[in-house]
Design an enzyme around this catalytic site. Structure first.
Site, PDB file in Angstrom:
ATOM      1  N   LEU A 162     -17.732  -9.942  -5.725  1.00 12.63           N
ATOM      2  CA  LEU A 162     -18.006  -9.298  -4.436  1.00 12.63           C
ATOM      3  C   LEU A 162     -17.482  -7.868  -4.424  1.00 12.63           C
ATOM      4  O   LEU A 162     -18.228  -6.927  -4.180  1.00 12.63           O
ATOM      5  CB  LEU A 162     -17.388 -10.097  -3.291  1.00 12.63           C
ATOM      6  CG  LEU A 162     -17.588  -9.514  -1.882  1.00 12.63           C
ATOM      7  CD1 LEU A 162     -19.070  -9.481  -1.519  1.00 12.63           C
ATOM      8  CD2 LEU A 162     -16.797 -10.310  -0.846  1.00 12.63           C
ATOM      9  N   THR A 163     -16.197  -7.677  -4.720  1.00 12.81           N
ATOM     10  CA  THR A 163     -15.572  -6.359  -4.681  1.00 12.81           C
ATOM     11  C   THR A 163     -16.202  -5.421  -5.708  1.00 12.81           C
ATOM     12  O   THR A 163     -16.494  -5.812  -6.836  1.00 12.81           O
ATOM     13  CB  THR A 163     -14.072  -6.477  -4.969  1.00 12.81           C
ATOM     14  OG1 THR A 163     -13.471  -7.288  -3.968  1.00 12.81           O
ATOM     15  CG2 THR A 163     -13.395  -5.115  -4.977  1.00 12.81           C
ATOM     16  N   GLY A 168     -14.278  -2.107  -1.381  1.00 15.50           N
ATOM     17  CA  GLY A 168     -13.387  -3.253  -1.352  1.00 15.50           C
ATOM     18  C   GLY A 168     -13.347  -3.879   0.027  1.00 15.50           C
ATOM     19  O   GLY A 168     -13.926  -4.932   0.275  1.00 15.50           O
ATOM     20  N   SER A 169     -12.693  -3.180   0.958  1.00 16.05           N
ATOM     21  CA  SER A 169     -12.562  -3.717   2.312  1.00 16.05           C
ATOM     22  C   SER A 169     -13.875  -3.697   3.088  1.00 16.05           C
ATOM     23  O   SER A 169     -13.987  -4.366   4.113  1.00 16.05           O
ATOM     24  CB  SER A 169     -11.506  -2.915   3.089  1.00 16.05           C
ATOM     25  OG  SER A 169     -10.227  -3.072   2.509  1.00 16.05           O
ATOM     26  N   ALA A 273     -10.401 -18.965   0.579  1.00 12.48           N
ATOM     27  CA  ALA A 273      -9.408 -18.546  -0.406  1.00 12.48           C
ATOM     28  C   ALA A 273      -8.149 -18.011   0.262  1.00 12.48           C
ATOM     29  O   ALA A 273      -7.034 -18.238  -0.226  1.00 12.48           O
ATOM     30  CB  ALA A 273     -10.004 -17.487  -1.329  1.00 12.48           C
ATOM     31  N   GLN A 310      30.007 -12.390   3.493  1.00  7.91           N
ATOM     32  CA  GLN A 310      29.177 -12.443   4.694  1.00  7.91           C
ATOM     33  C   GLN A 310      27.812 -11.788   4.510  1.00  7.91           C
ATOM     34  O   GLN A 310      26.789 -12.316   4.960  1.00  7.91           O
ATOM     35  CB  GLN A 310      29.926 -11.793   5.862  1.00  7.91           C
ATOM     36  CG  GLN A 310      31.147 -12.581   6.317  1.00  7.91           C
ATOM     37  CD  GLN A 310      31.861 -11.920   7.479  1.00  7.91           C
ATOM     38  OE1 GLN A 310      31.436 -10.884   7.987  1.00  7.91           O
ATOM     39  NE2 GLN A 310      32.978 -12.505   7.903  1.00  7.91           N
ATOM     40  N   LEU A 369      20.552 -10.574  -6.715  1.00 10.96           N
ATOM     41  CA  LEU A 369      20.739 -10.671  -8.156  1.00 10.96           C
ATOM     42  C   LEU A 369      21.206  -9.367  -8.786  1.00 10.96           C
ATOM     43  O   LEU A 369      21.562  -9.347  -9.972  1.00 10.96           O
ATOM     44  CB  LEU A 369      19.433 -11.112  -8.831  1.00 10.96           C
ATOM     45  CG  LEU A 369      19.243 -12.628  -8.965  1.00 10.96           C
ATOM     46  CD1 LEU A 369      18.999 -13.283  -7.618  1.00 10.96           C
ATOM     47  CD2 LEU A 369      18.082 -12.946  -9.893  1.00 10.96           C
ATOM     48  N   GLU A 394      -8.205 -10.319  -0.995  1.00  9.33           N
ATOM     49  CA  GLU A 394      -8.644 -11.193   0.104  1.00  9.33           C
ATOM     50  C   GLU A 394      -8.319 -10.593   1.468  1.00  9.33           C
ATOM     51  O   GLU A 394      -8.053 -11.294   2.440  1.00  9.33           O
ATOM     52  CB  GLU A 394      -8.017 -12.602   0.006  1.00  9.33           C
ATOM     53  CG  GLU A 394      -7.973 -13.202  -1.374  1.00  9.33           C
ATOM     54  CD  GLU A 394      -9.346 -13.489  -1.948  1.00  9.33           C
ATOM     55  OE1 GLU A 394     -10.345 -13.158  -1.290  1.00  9.33           O
ATOM     56  OE2 GLU A 394      -9.401 -14.033  -3.056  1.00  9.33           O
ATOM     57  N   PHE A 414     -12.789  -1.486  13.613  1.00  8.85           N
ATOM     58  CA  PHE A 414     -13.066  -1.332  12.197  1.00  8.85           C
ATOM     59  C   PHE A 414     -13.791  -0.021  11.905  1.00  8.85           C
ATOM     60  O   PHE A 414     -13.536   0.628  10.901  1.00  8.85           O
ATOM     61  CB  PHE A 414     -13.911  -2.503  11.683  1.00  8.85           C
ATOM     62  CG  PHE A 414     -13.099  -3.729  11.416  1.00  8.85           C
ATOM     63  CD1 PHE A 414     -12.420  -3.892  10.230  1.00  8.85           C
ATOM     64  CD2 PHE A 414     -13.007  -4.737  12.370  1.00  8.85           C
ATOM     65  CE1 PHE A 414     -11.667  -5.013   9.976  1.00  8.85           C
ATOM     66  CE2 PHE A 414     -12.251  -5.870  12.137  1.00  8.85           C
ATOM     67  CZ  PHE A 414     -11.581  -6.011  10.933  1.00  8.85           C
TER      68      PHE A 414
END
Length: 416
Positions: A162-163, A168-169, A273, A310, A369, A394, A414
């Protein structure tokens, strides 16, 4: 998973009702399930989750850091067949060798797969929620029978085109074209960022036609079709990502998906998805939280474990809050999907929240970490970089914000 020791349950006041006292003592507090969310799952749900968790523990976790560092997924065909064998491909679909699992069970599988690596969950999502879902929902009976059983078994890998490089959007602007030539269709165009592309045996490709956007089932050995792999990625490195090139790809008339006309077809696949991502992102977040929690209890500075300070406890508490709220949200959306009441806007709600919070959890875990957080000996940086892609595909943050903004206000921004 281990649970920490909890204080002795408080004695019931003598005035407490008998029914209250009869409930028994409270279970110990489990830092890995602080809200007791396992209580929401049936025995079958847990069995599905545990099966996928064992598979990911045995077949992905020992190797994924090496795959990520090398930027390749060398065993993808073997992994696909194994995923098919445990019923993880096309899980919520019925018939054609699919498991017919519930939406919640599929979500739990996505969580466990992404706890191993986002690339593995992407393999399963694209196979099941995009390519197989498109065939199952919009394909002809002949197309379903030809492709779905072998895809459910992992013998054939699918991809979803699709993309595009420049779209893209806004998929409505796609430039891939399908034109009639006698009774055949001829496809020309490019698709970009396609998971599974170079290893796929079949591609579901969306193209503009004189009658609007249509989907086409494209066997990847068709002349004119190629799928060069995309390299030099710093995210989703343990995943196959490709470009699809269609130069005069000639297909028979029955290659079109008869049930899909317009953008509603591909968008409904994307919605399916995205639902898996709502769960999957929490898997990546869980992996980072657990790494940070274990490290904080063992790493000593100033003569004591850093988990006793703390500021570290505040980080762990905030991570636990967002992680388990996200899992609870995913579970709620799964129940709605199983009941047939889930709306696309609610999936946007879940995707926007859970991926964004998962990234924040990963980044916070990295600070716990310290310098070790950037080492592939721990999963944190790998998950953090993977989630940068998950945040975008997505539907970007901005797109889901606008979906929710339109739903809240009734105003479409949009194209404003």
């Amino acid at each position: 998973m281990p649970a920490s020791e909890a204080p002795e349950p408080e004695a019931q006041p003598s005035s407490a009702p008998a029914s209250t006292a009869a409930r028994g003592s409270r279970p110990a507090f489990d830092p890995y399930d602080p809200l007791g969310l396992d209580d929401l799952l049936s025995a079958e749900d847990r069995a599905v989750r545990d099966t996928v968790r064992r598979w990911a523990r045995d077949r992905v976790l020992p190797y994924v850091a090496e795959w990520y560092e090398a930027g390749r997924l060398p065993a993808i065909r073997e992994l696909a067949r194994e995923l098919g064998a445990i019923g993880a491909l096309g899980m919520p679909l019925t018939g054609y060798g699919c498991a017919g699992a519930s939406a919640v069970q599929y979500g739990l599988a996505c969580l466990e797969l992404e706890a191993a690596d986002s690339g593995i969950r992407s393999l399963v999502s694209v196979q099941g929620s995009l390519a197989m879902y498109a065939l199952h929902r919009y394909g002809s009976q002949e197309q379903r029978e030809q492709w779905l059983p072998s895809m459910a078994a992992g013998e054939v890998i699918g991809c979803f085109g699709l993309t595009e490089p420049d779209h893209g959007s806004d998929p409505a602007g796609m430039r891939t074209r399908a034109r009639r030539d006698g009774s055949d269709w001829v496809l020309d165009g490019r698709k970009m960022w396609i998971t599974n592309g170079s290893v796929a045996g079949v591609a579901v490709v969306w193209a503009q036609t004189p009658d609007g956007v249509r989907g086409f089932v494209v066997p990847t050995d068709t002349p004119g079709f190629s799928a060069p792999e995309i390299h030099h990625k710093w995210s989703l490195r343990a995943s196959v990502t490709s470009e699809l090139v269609l130069d005069g790809v000639r297909l028979p008339a029955d290659a079109v998906l008869p049930g899909a006309a317009g953008l509603g077809g591909p968008l409904s696949c994307l919605n399916h998805a995205r639902y898996g991502i709502v769960w999957g992102a929490m898997g990546a977040a869980r992996s980072c939280f657990e790494a940070a929690l274990g490290y904080a209890k063992e790493r000593e500075q100033f003569g004591r474990p850093i988990g006793g300070f703390q500021l570290t406890q505040a980080k762990l508490a905030d991570m636990a809050l967002e992680l388990h709220k996200g899992i609870l949200l995913a579970h709620h959306l799964g129940r709605r999907m199983d009941e047939g009441t889930l709306r696309p806007e609610q999936v946007s709600f879940g995707k926007l929240n859970n991926v964004r919070e998962a990234i924040d959890i990963c980044r916070t875990a990295r600070t716990v970490l310290g310098a070790n957080g950037i080492s592939l000996e721990y999963p944190v940086m790998r998950h953090a970089t993977n989630l940068e892609s998950v945040l975008t595909y997505e539907g970007t943050v901005e797109m889901h914000q606008l979906v929710l903004g339109k739903a809240l206000t009734g105003l479409d921004a949009f194209r404003g």
